[in-house]
Design an enzyme around this catalytic site. Structure first.
Site, PDB file in Angstrom:
ATOM      1  N   LYS A  90     -14.190 -29.104  13.333  1.00  0.00           N
ATOM      2  CA  LYS A  90     -13.039 -28.105  11.854  1.00  0.00           C
ATOM      3  C   LYS A  90     -13.694 -27.965  10.818  1.00  0.00           C
ATOM      4  O   LYS A  90     -13.947 -27.058   9.976  1.00  0.00           O
ATOM      5  CB  LYS A  90     -11.760 -29.370  12.024  1.00  0.00           C
ATOM      6  CG  LYS A  90     -10.946 -28.608  10.496  1.00  0.00           C
ATOM      7  CD  LYS A  90     -10.098 -29.343  10.422  1.00  0.00           C
ATOM      8  CE  LYS A  90      -9.672 -29.396   9.217  1.00  0.00           C
ATOM      9  NZ  LYS A  90     -10.085 -30.340   8.171  1.00  0.00           N
ATOM     10  N   ASN A  91     -14.434 -28.991   9.922  1.00  0.00           N
ATOM     11  CA  ASN A  91     -15.169 -29.074   8.697  1.00  0.00           C
ATOM     12  C   ASN A  91     -16.270 -28.523   8.895  1.00  0.00           C
ATOM     13  O   ASN A  91     -16.394 -28.329   7.187  1.00  0.00           O
ATOM     14  CB  ASN A  91     -15.069 -29.957   7.838  1.00  0.00           C
ATOM     15  CG  ASN A  91     -13.261 -31.041   8.042  1.00  0.00           C
ATOM     16  OD1 ASN A  91     -12.452 -30.225   7.434  1.00  0.00           O
ATOM     17  ND2 ASN A  91     -13.396 -32.246   7.225  1.00  0.00           N
ATOM     18  N   CYS A  96      -3.880 -30.974   3.467  1.00  0.00           N
ATOM     19  CA  CYS A  96      -3.233 -32.308   3.133  1.00  0.00           C
ATOM     20  C   CYS A  96      -2.891 -32.938   1.719  1.00  0.00           C
ATOM     21  O   CYS A  96      -3.600 -32.802   1.126  1.00  0.00           O
ATOM     22  CB  CYS A  96      -4.592 -33.362   4.250  1.00  0.00           C
ATOM     23  SG  CYS A  96      -4.504 -32.171   5.503  1.00  0.00           S
ATOM     24  N   ARG A 130      -6.469 -33.542  -6.013  1.00  0.00           N
ATOM     25  CA  ARG A 130      -7.536 -33.243  -5.403  1.00  0.00           C
ATOM     26  C   ARG A 130      -8.323 -32.238  -6.409  1.00  0.00           C
ATOM     27  O   ARG A 130      -8.086 -31.028  -6.127  1.00  0.00           O
ATOM     28  CB  ARG A 130      -7.123 -32.457  -4.178  1.00  0.00           C
ATOM     29  CG  ARG A 130      -6.901 -33.810  -3.174  1.00  0.00           C
ATOM     30  CD  ARG A 130      -6.502 -32.905  -1.530  1.00  0.00           C
ATOM     31  NE  ARG A 130      -7.878 -33.048  -0.368  1.00  0.00           N
ATOM     32  CZ  ARG A 130      -7.812 -32.609   0.620  1.00  0.00           C
ATOM     33  NH1 ARG A 130      -6.226 -31.940   1.212  1.00  0.00           N
ATOM     34  NH2 ARG A 130      -9.103 -32.126   1.105  1.00  0.00           N
ATOM     35  N   ASP A 179     -11.924 -39.874   7.079  1.00  0.00           N
ATOM     36  CA  ASP A 179     -10.862 -39.101   8.499  1.00  0.00           C
ATOM     37  C   ASP A 179     -10.758 -39.595   9.607  1.00  0.00           C
ATOM     38  O   ASP A 179      -9.773 -39.273   9.915  1.00  0.00           O
ATOM     39  CB  ASP A 179     -11.496 -37.341   8.294  1.00  0.00           C
ATOM     40  CG  ASP A 179     -11.732 -36.818   7.510  1.00  0.00           C
ATOM     41  OD1 ASP A 179     -10.879 -37.434   6.417  1.00  0.00           O
ATOM     42  OD2 ASP A 179     -12.378 -36.091   7.164  1.00  0.00           O
ATOM     43  N   ARG A 231      -3.613 -28.124  12.917  1.00  0.00           N
ATOM     44  CA  ARG A 231      -4.407 -27.043  12.218  1.00  0.00           C
ATOM     45  C   ARG A 231      -5.961 -27.430  12.119  1.00  0.00           C
ATOM     46  O   ARG A 231      -6.709 -26.862  11.889  1.00  0.00           O
ATOM     47  CB  ARG A 231      -4.302 -27.834  10.130  1.00  0.00           C
ATOM     48  CG  ARG A 231      -3.440 -26.867   9.758  1.00  0.00           C
ATOM     49  CD  ARG A 231      -2.827 -27.734   7.968  1.00  0.00           C
ATOM     50  NE  ARG A 231      -4.127 -27.533   8.171  1.00  0.00           N
ATOM     51  CZ  ARG A 231      -4.715 -28.889   7.078  1.00  0.00           C
ATOM     52  NH1 ARG A 231      -3.848 -29.842   6.751  1.00  0.00           N
ATOM     53  NH2 ARG A 231      -6.331 -29.263   6.547  1.00  0.00           N
TER      54      ARG A 231
END
Ligand code: EPU
Length: 419
Positions: free
Chosen positions: A22-23, A117, A122, A306, A398
């Site tokens: 995903k990232n 999230c 952030r 994560d 997501r």
């Protein structure tokens, strides 16, 4: 409203194939905006954040075709817009990569401040510091980030914090800059190497990705015309490794890169689990109750933040008292309240949590507070006795492709139900 209903406990057994990361995917898609051409990307995870990225790219003038459920053809010859669809960009974190890529290609960009999230503050100050060092002017106006430059010129940039996002974003902005950029104190996550490999395949000149110093020699243009395959998802693989331990199961995790998983493998071995690597496949099994551990999350190659919630489930069930120190995000223990509803005994304060291991968890109604918290609650539901209902699935969707199907194929009793 949708929920997952899990009837546990199940000892997970069988094989699971890992999707593309995903990232990585959410950075590679904006990176295509630097290409004056067409490229094909394979092993794209079919998840909400990718679909959102595609919508945003189309809003900027890209033409996107799904060749099959995990392959995209992207034509970025005609990028007409430098204002990204603001509402969409606010929905997720990775929209900040549009700043680096569109600034690099068109020298101006406006996007909504990134969402994603809720893990505490952030900030994106290191991204901005990098863009400014390259010669851009950046301002935040009415919740939007606006950046523009007459031209971008390579320079030396020292990141004050090891940041995945800032490293990738500065890399994106400097690919087409004049001269050489050096990013010092760069992050080293597998997806940083993946983005550099993608850009190099399309014609960039980036060296050193995966070390703490990345050198980017600016090139005139990226022509595309190539096919690239997204790296397997380290975090999805780690999620299933920890699910094998929590459920005292036996899983073969296919299509992963074992060396990306070393930090997880080391902890699993330490707490009494077993790991066997066979090429692209990793088998994880656990016959005994795992033992306590001390974990500190760190940038790669340390233990990933994560996977902290998923590890939290394992330690909730471990023999003895464990401690997790979360060094990346200030609010990543929200899931512990949900696990405590299931009988866990966790005391979280600030960036630390103490886990008094219990023999079993009991099913309960629980709420995903963020993406990885949601994955952890599924793992907990599979290991727990009785019925668990997991709500707020939008977080999980997501970032995980077909998650309930993958767990079901491993023997979990899990259904998605619309209320
Ligand atoms: N930070 C700053 N200033 C910045 C950038 C970061 O202070 O300009 C701080 C952050 O507040 C944090 C630390 O530096 O304390 C590291 O943040 P980083 O920039 O590395 O995180 P990110 O790029 O925002 C990505 C992943 C996260 C993952 C982190 C750390 C994406 C889209 N997100 O976030 O993934 O937790 O790196 O590995 O790639 C997830 O997938 O669930 C997720 C949250």
């Amino acid at each position: 409203m949708e929920k997952l209903v899990i009837n546990g406990p199940s000892r997970l057994k069988g094989e699971v194939t890992i999707s593309g990361a995903k990232n990585s995917a959410v950075a590679i898609l904006p990176a295509t905006l630097l290409i004056d051409g067409i490229c094909t990307i394979n092993n794209v995870p079919n998840i909400m954040d990718v679909k959102l990225s595609c919508e945003i790219l189309e809003g900027l003038g890209a033409k996107i075709k799904w060749i099959n459920k995990n392959s995209l053809e992207i034509d970025t010859r005609n990028i007409t817009n430098t204002i990204a669809p603001i509402d969409l960009t606010r929905k997720f974190r990775a929209s900040y990569y549009l700043i680096g890529s569109i600034l690099g290609r068109k020298k101006e960009i406006e996007v909504g401040l990134p969402g994603g999230c809720n893990l505490g503050a952030r900030p994106i100050d290191q991204h901005i510091k990098g863009f400014e060092a390259l010669g851009a002017e950046v301002e935040i106006v009415g919740g939007n980030v606006k950046a523009s430059a007459k031209k971008l010129t390579g320079t030396n940039i020292y990141l004050d914090i090891v940041s995945v996002g800032a490293t990738i974003n500065v890399m994106l902005a400097s690919v087409l800059a004049e001269g050489t950029t050096i990013i010092d104190n760069a992050a080293k996550e597998p997806h940083i190497v993946d983005i550099a490999n993608f850009l190099n395949t399309m014609g960039a000149d980036i060296r050193g990705a995966g070390t703490d110093m990345i050198k980017i020699n600016g090139v005139k243009s990226l022509k595309g015309g190539q096919t690239y395959s997204v790296v397997p998802d380290q975090i999805e693989a780690g999620t299933f490794m920890l699910a094998a331990v929590a459920s005292r199961g036996d899983i073969v995790i296919k299509n992963c890169i074992a060396e990306h998983l070393d930090c997880i493998t080391a902890k699993i071995l330490e707490i009494g689990g077993n790991v066997e690597v066979n090429g692209d496949n990793v088998r994880v099994w656990c016959n005994e109750r795992p033992t306590k551990a001390v974990i500190k999350t760190l940038p790669y190659p340390g233990f990933p933040t994560d996977l902290q919630p998923q590890m939290g489930v394992v330690l909730s069930l471990a023999d003895g008292t464990s401690i997790i120190n979360e060094s990346i995000w200030e609010s990543r223990f929200q899931y512990t309240n949900e696990l405590n509803k299931m009988g866990a005994q966790i005391t979280a304060q600030g960036k630390s949590a103490i886990f008094e291991g219990v023999e079993t968890l009991q099913g309960a109604s629980v709420y995903s507070t963020d993406l990885r918290a949601g994955a952890a609650l599924i793992v907990a539901g599979v290991a727990a006795e009785g019925k668990t209902e997991v709500y707020n699935l939008e977080h999980i969707d997501r970032g995980y492709e077909n998650i309930e199907e993958k767990f079901r194929n491993l023997g979990a009793d899990i259904q998605r139900i619309t209320e």
